[in-house]
Motif scaffolding. Structure first.
Motif, PDB file in Angstrom:
ATOM      1  N   GLU A 150      -8.847   8.774  -0.561  1.00 12.70           N
ATOM      2  CA  GLU A 150      -9.731   7.980   0.293  1.00 12.70           C
ATOM      3  C   GLU A 150      -9.158   7.937   1.713  1.00 12.70           C
ATOM      4  O   GLU A 150      -7.995   7.572   1.919  1.00 12.70           O
ATOM      5  CB  GLU A 150      -9.853   6.556  -0.246  1.00 12.70           C
ATOM      6  N   THR A 170      -4.653   5.352   5.517  1.00  8.92           N
ATOM      7  CA  THR A 170      -5.229   4.481   6.544  1.00  8.92           C
ATOM      8  C   THR A 170      -4.888   5.035   7.918  1.00  8.92           C
ATOM      9  O   THR A 170      -3.708   5.176   8.265  1.00  8.92           O
ATOM     10  CB  THR A 170      -4.683   3.048   6.417  1.00  8.92           C
ATOM     11  N   ARG A 218      -4.782   6.988  -0.907  1.00  9.09           N
ATOM     12  CA  ARG A 218      -5.481   6.365   0.232  1.00  9.09           C
ATOM     13  C   ARG A 218      -4.660   6.575   1.486  1.00  9.09           C
ATOM     14  O   ARG A 218      -3.441   6.403   1.481  1.00  9.09           O
ATOM     15  CB  ARG A 218      -5.667   4.874  -0.053  1.00  9.09           C
ATOM     16  N   VAL A 257      -9.496   6.133   5.264  1.00  7.00           N
ATOM     17  CA  VAL A 257     -10.035   4.934   5.900  1.00  7.00           C
ATOM     18  C   VAL A 257      -9.671   4.981   7.385  1.00  7.00           C
ATOM     19  O   VAL A 257      -8.502   4.875   7.760  1.00  7.00           O
ATOM     20  CB  VAL A 257      -9.470   3.653   5.262  1.00  7.00           C
ATOM     21  N   THR A 277       0.800   4.162  -2.719  1.00  5.35           N
ATOM     22  CA  THR A 277       0.652   5.568  -2.344  1.00  5.35           C
ATOM     23  C   THR A 277       1.782   6.405  -2.928  1.00  5.35           C
ATOM     24  O   THR A 277       1.574   7.490  -3.469  1.00  5.35           O
ATOM     25  CB  THR A 277       0.632   5.710  -0.816  1.00  5.35           C
ATOM     26  N   ARG A 279      -5.409  11.602  -6.181  1.00  2.00           N
ATOM     27  CA  ARG A 279      -5.969  10.342  -5.713  1.00  2.00           C
ATOM     28  C   ARG A 279      -4.984   9.688  -4.755  1.00  2.00           C
ATOM     29  O   ARG A 279      -3.818  10.070  -4.669  1.00  2.00           O
ATOM     30  CB  ARG A 279      -6.265   9.401  -6.883  1.00  2.00           C
ATOM     31  N   GLU A 337       0.829  -1.206   0.000  1.00  2.00           N
ATOM     32  CA  GLU A 337       0.000   0.000   0.000  1.00  2.00           C
ATOM     33  C   GLU A 337       0.861   1.251   0.000  1.00  2.00           C
ATOM     34  O   GLU A 337       0.545   2.244  -0.673  1.00  2.00           O
ATOM     35  CB  GLU A 337      -0.914  -0.005   1.236  1.00  2.00           C
TER      36      GLU A 337
END
Length: 301
Positions: A121, A94, A92, A123, A80, A90, A76
């Motif tokens: 995003e 976490t 993500r 999360v 990224t 864009r 991940e």
């Protein structure tokens, strides 16, 4: 061994349930079961004990969960990092956060960051302080928010906010009409508190110890896993509680809780990161966004 198989394995291990793992991954139950079976076949060893409808990790499964989680975290992070070559259009992030922070402190900052970078995003998972620190240490989360410092050498902590703790009881509690309490009263309780590992509970017991209360003799009536459960239980008259004022403000204003005159120290909220992990531009942008909002004058719309 594929990333999809690892994701299926981790989802099952964390939930100890194939159906719930499938729902989380938006896959069929058979697809998740096949992924786990493929891993077991590849390694020639069982990763789960299956007894009736129950499922638990074997010793090999427990070991593999740590490794699989780290692999997925690195994958991940790589994703990224590559996304950042196109800017923050864009990506993500976490985040794991303790319950008080995830429910009452973070939401406005999440909304503001989303408004700035709608393609990123966010999360967010909630747990107690110990669980959040563990998630960041093992790579399950890129960023954590906790209610107290940690001693893990893998982690760095930075103060990001301040919180006020208060003692509350129901209106019919014997303490509700008293202007002050003796140390013996505090020790006798009874208390409704968060579970062990909670930053709220740790700060409270440390504060009582500083006042001279023998916390080993504290009369604990009920321990609960969330702030909301503690608040509702106290509203029903089960005992006294120490909670963040953020959690209690509405109940105090509505007359469901009464604030007791016990002076508790303010506590700090901390952001926690792994000292050896790459700090993405998304993390930097998110923390800068929080810092900018904290610096805004009070009452600014």
């Amino acid at each position: 061994m594929t990333l999809e198989q690892l994701r299926a394995f981790v989802a099952v291990a964390e939930r100890e349930h194939v159906t719930r793992a499938a729902e989380h991954l938006n896959l069929t139950q058979s697809a998740v079961s096949s992924a786990v079976a493929a891993l077991e076949q590849e390694f020639g060893i069982k990763l789960f004990h299956r007894v009736g409808r129950g499922i638990t990790q074997t010793e090999a499964g427990k070991f593999f969960l740590v490794e699989a989680t780290a692999i997925l975290a690195r994958a991940e992070a790589a994703q990224t990092g590559m996304n950042e070559f196109t800017g923050l259009t864009r990506g993500r992030l976490t985040i794991h956060a303790s319950q008080t922070i995830s429910s009452y402190f973070l939401p406005p900052y999440l909304v503001e960051f989303h408004n700035q970078f709608p393609g990123v995003e966010l999360v967010v998972s909630a747990g107690n302080t110990a669980q959040v620190a563990q998630a960041v240490a093992t790579g399950s989360a890129e960023l954590g928010f906790i209610e107290g410092p940690v001693s893990d050498p893998r982690l760095s902590t930075t103060i990001v906010g301040t919180d006020e703790m208060t003692v509350v009881v129901a209106p019919n509690h014997p303490w509700a009409g008293r202007s002050s309490l003796m140390l013996e009263d505090l020790a006798a309780g009874p208390w409704v508190l968060r579970e062990d590992g909670s930053g709220t509970r740790a700060v409270f017991t440390e504060a009582l110890g500083a006042l001279g209360v023998d916390t080993a003799q504290l009369r604990l009536q009920i321990a609960l896993p969330s702030n909301e459960a503690v608040r509702r239980t106290v509203e029903q008259g089960a005992g006294a509680a120490a909670l963040s004022l953020l959690v209690c403000t509405e109940s105090i204003a509505a007359g469901r809780l009464v604030r007791i005159n016990v002076k508790l120290p303010k506590r700090q909220f901390y952001v926690v990161q792994h000292v050896d992990h790459y700090r993405s531009r998304i993390v930097t942008a998110f923390l800068n966004s929080i810092d900018e909002q904290l610096k805004e004058p009070k009452g600014k719309s």
